[in-house]
Design an enzyme around this catalytic site. Sequence first.
Site, short mmCIF file in Angstrom:
data_model
loop_
_atom_site.label_atom_id
_atom_site.label_comp_id
_atom_site.label_asym_id
_atom_site.label_seq_id
_atom_site.Cartn_x
_atom_site.Cartn_y
_atom_site.Cartn_z
N HIS A 109 31.52 45.83 28.50
CA HIS A 109 32.70 45.60 29.66
C HIS A 109 33.86 45.90 29.35
O HIS A 109 34.58 45.30 28.48
CB HIS A 109 32.50 44.15 29.91
CG HIS A 109 32.12 44.47 31.99
ND1 HIS A 109 31.95 45.14 32.52
CD2 HIS A 109 33.49 43.98 32.37
CE1 HIS A 109 32.56 45.16 34.10
NE2 HIS A 109 33.37 43.40 34.21
N ASP B 78 41.47 47.28 38.99
CA ASP B 78 42.01 46.16 38.92
C ASP B 78 42.94 46.78 37.52
O ASP B 78 41.97 46.55 36.24
CB ASP B 78 40.86 45.00 38.30
CG ASP B 78 41.68 43.35 37.86
OD1 ASP B 78 42.77 43.78 37.65
OD2 ASP B 78 40.66 42.80 37.98
N ASP C 59 45.61 38.09 41.33
CA ASP C 59 44.62 37.66 39.87
C ASP C 59 45.77 36.32 39.71
O ASP C 59 45.16 35.54 39.61
CB ASP C 59 43.85 38.90 39.66
CG ASP C 59 42.61 37.91 39.08
OD1 ASP C 59 42.59 36.79 39.41
OD2 ASP C 59 42.13 39.02 38.24
N LYS D 112 37.95 49.34 36.35
CA LYS D 112 39.23 48.01 35.20
C LYS D 112 39.99 49.30 34.42
O LYS D 112 39.63 50.32 34.28
CB LYS D 112 38.31 47.42 33.69
CG LYS D 112 37.32 46.74 34.49
CD LYS D 112 38.62 45.03 35.55
CE LYS D 112 37.98 43.97 35.26
NZ LYS D 112 39.27 43.77 35.15
N LYS E 25 34.97 48.17 41.68
CA LYS E 25 36.20 48.02 40.96
C LYS E 25 35.86 48.93 39.45
O LYS E 25 35.45 47.99 38.83
CB LYS E 25 36.32 46.37 41.00
CG LYS E 25 37.19 45.73 40.53
CD LYS E 25 37.72 44.59 40.70
CE LYS E 25 38.37 43.56 39.20
NZ LYS E 25 38.19 42.35 39.33
N GLU F 141 44.61 45.67 42.62
CA GLU F 141 44.74 44.31 41.88
C GLU F 141 45.59 43.55 40.72
O GLU F 141 45.60 44.29 39.27
CB GLU F 141 43.58 43.97 41.25
CG GLU F 141 43.07 42.02 41.15
CD GLU F 141 41.59 42.09 40.60
OE1 GLU F 141 40.43 42.09 41.86
OE2 GLU F 141 41.15 40.66 39.97
N GLU G 166 32.99 40.03 44.31
CA GLU G 166 32.73 40.99 42.95
C GLU G 166 31.76 39.11 42.21
O GLU G 166 32.10 39.60 41.00
CB GLU G 166 33.69 40.84 42.29
CG GLU G 166 34.57 39.20 42.27
CD GLU G 166 36.11 40.16 40.99
OE1 GLU G 166 36.08 41.58 40.59
OE2 GLU G 166 36.77 39.22 40.36
N LYS H 53 39.17 31.83 42.89
CA LYS H 53 37.96 32.17 41.50
C LYS H 53 38.33 30.74 41.64
O LYS H 53 38.99 30.36 41.71
CB LYS H 53 39.28 32.92 39.88
CG LYS H 53 38.88 34.37 40.32
CD LYS H 53 39.37 34.64 39.30
CE LYS H 53 39.25 36.30 39.21
NZ LYS H 53 39.58 37.40 37.50
C1 MUC Z 1 39.01 40.26 36.46
O1 MUC Z 1 40.25 40.03 36.25
O2 MUC Z 1 39.12 40.21 37.71
C2 MUC Z 1 36.40 40.33 37.48
C3 MUC Z 1 35.53 41.57 36.96
C4 MUC Z 1 35.38 41.88 36.23
O3 MUC Z 1 34.86 43.15 35.63
O4 MUC Z 1 36.27 41.13 35.35
C5 MUC Z 1 36.89 39.69 36.22
C6 MUC Z 1 38.64 39.57 36.07
MG MG Z 2 41.42 40.86 38.15
#
Ligand code: MUC
Ligand code: MG
Length: 369
Positions: free
Chosen positions: A18, A194, A245, A165, A163, A220, A323, A269
């Site tokens: 991941h 994000d 975040d 990354k 979402k 994000e 999420e 969170k």
């Molecule tokens: C984050 O930064 O949001 C949330 C989903 C994911 O894949 O990582 C986290 C951390």
């Molecule tokens: Mg995040």
Amino acid sequence: MINSIETLLLDVPAIRPHRLSVATVNVQTLVLVRVLCDDGIEGWGEATTIGGLSYGEESPESVKVNIDTYMAPLLIGMEASQVAPAMARLRKSIQGNRFAKCALETALLDAQARRLNIPLSELLGGRVRDALPVAWTLASGDTQKDIAEAEKMLELRRHRIFKLKIGLRAVEADVAHVLAIKRALGDEVSVRVDVNQAWSELEAERGIAALEAGGIDLIEQPIRAENRAGLARLARRFTVPIMADEVLKGPLDAFELATHAGADVFSVKISQSGGLTQARQVADIATLAGVGLYGGTMLEGAIGTAASAQVFATFSDLSQGTELFGPLLLTEDILTEPLVYRDFMLQVPTGPGLGIEIDRDKVAALRRG
Ligand code: MUC
Ligand code: MG
């Protein structure tokens, strides 16, 4: 009375690497906290982070050692049914360590809700929903793999919010990756990004303009958490919502961001907020200030995910969904019955406490050392 507090480290492999801009998760470490009370009731809590110390100032190992050495001795002997004074004592004597405090508060509230035979949500004001929309994070690092993964999730009716990354590659390469996925998945699907703080403000202006034009729904934490004024400028400049975040580390940050229109949406969170009660305070501030809400994750396993679900179920407005997919990213579950994901939603457990049962054999098998 609180009789004992035990902490355990569990190392659980992920179903695939991941990849975030700050770290790649191959194995997720869960810190489990077990509180035993003299009436025979036990409660469970959990803390996780991402990539050791890459994401925040607490590591799984620091959470464990700080609970064992400094926090548990403050709580043992206190009245187990009085969670608020217990947490007040902890907050008065211990600086920082939000993730550890969250794990302890989760365990204490789980025990108390079990004692009262009610779901934990009912100790936090009461739930207004029994199911939560759940996004999936595409982070394989490969555009075609991400598209295939998203199509599988749609077919399974598990997720229709994705979402992505980004932030590891150049802005233009990341934008091309995101827009290729958006085009492949179509308008019925919500695609968000994000950046995990990776862009400068100038890069963010360029990247967000292109993503907004391409129909991306949410951006994000595009820039460093420290650049609060920059985040506010981006929120003002663009129509696409900008979500806070990493900058949001509890109610005081929420208050400050809300006062200065620092973001359009808060990713709440439980661990970043410093516990379940404080996560509710963050949400209350957002709601009062007209800021949108999203239920975030620190890639928790089943305990942290169930705890988050119990909190998010109490939010009157959860405009951006959640999420809470953490357990689905892991190869092993630690429950006797897994959490239920159905029709793009996580069902919020309805049993007493967190509403889950821990499988002790599975915990023993995954335990470090
Ligand atoms: C984050 O930064 O949001 C949330 C989903 C994911 O894949 O990582 C986290 C951390
Ligand atoms: Mg995040």
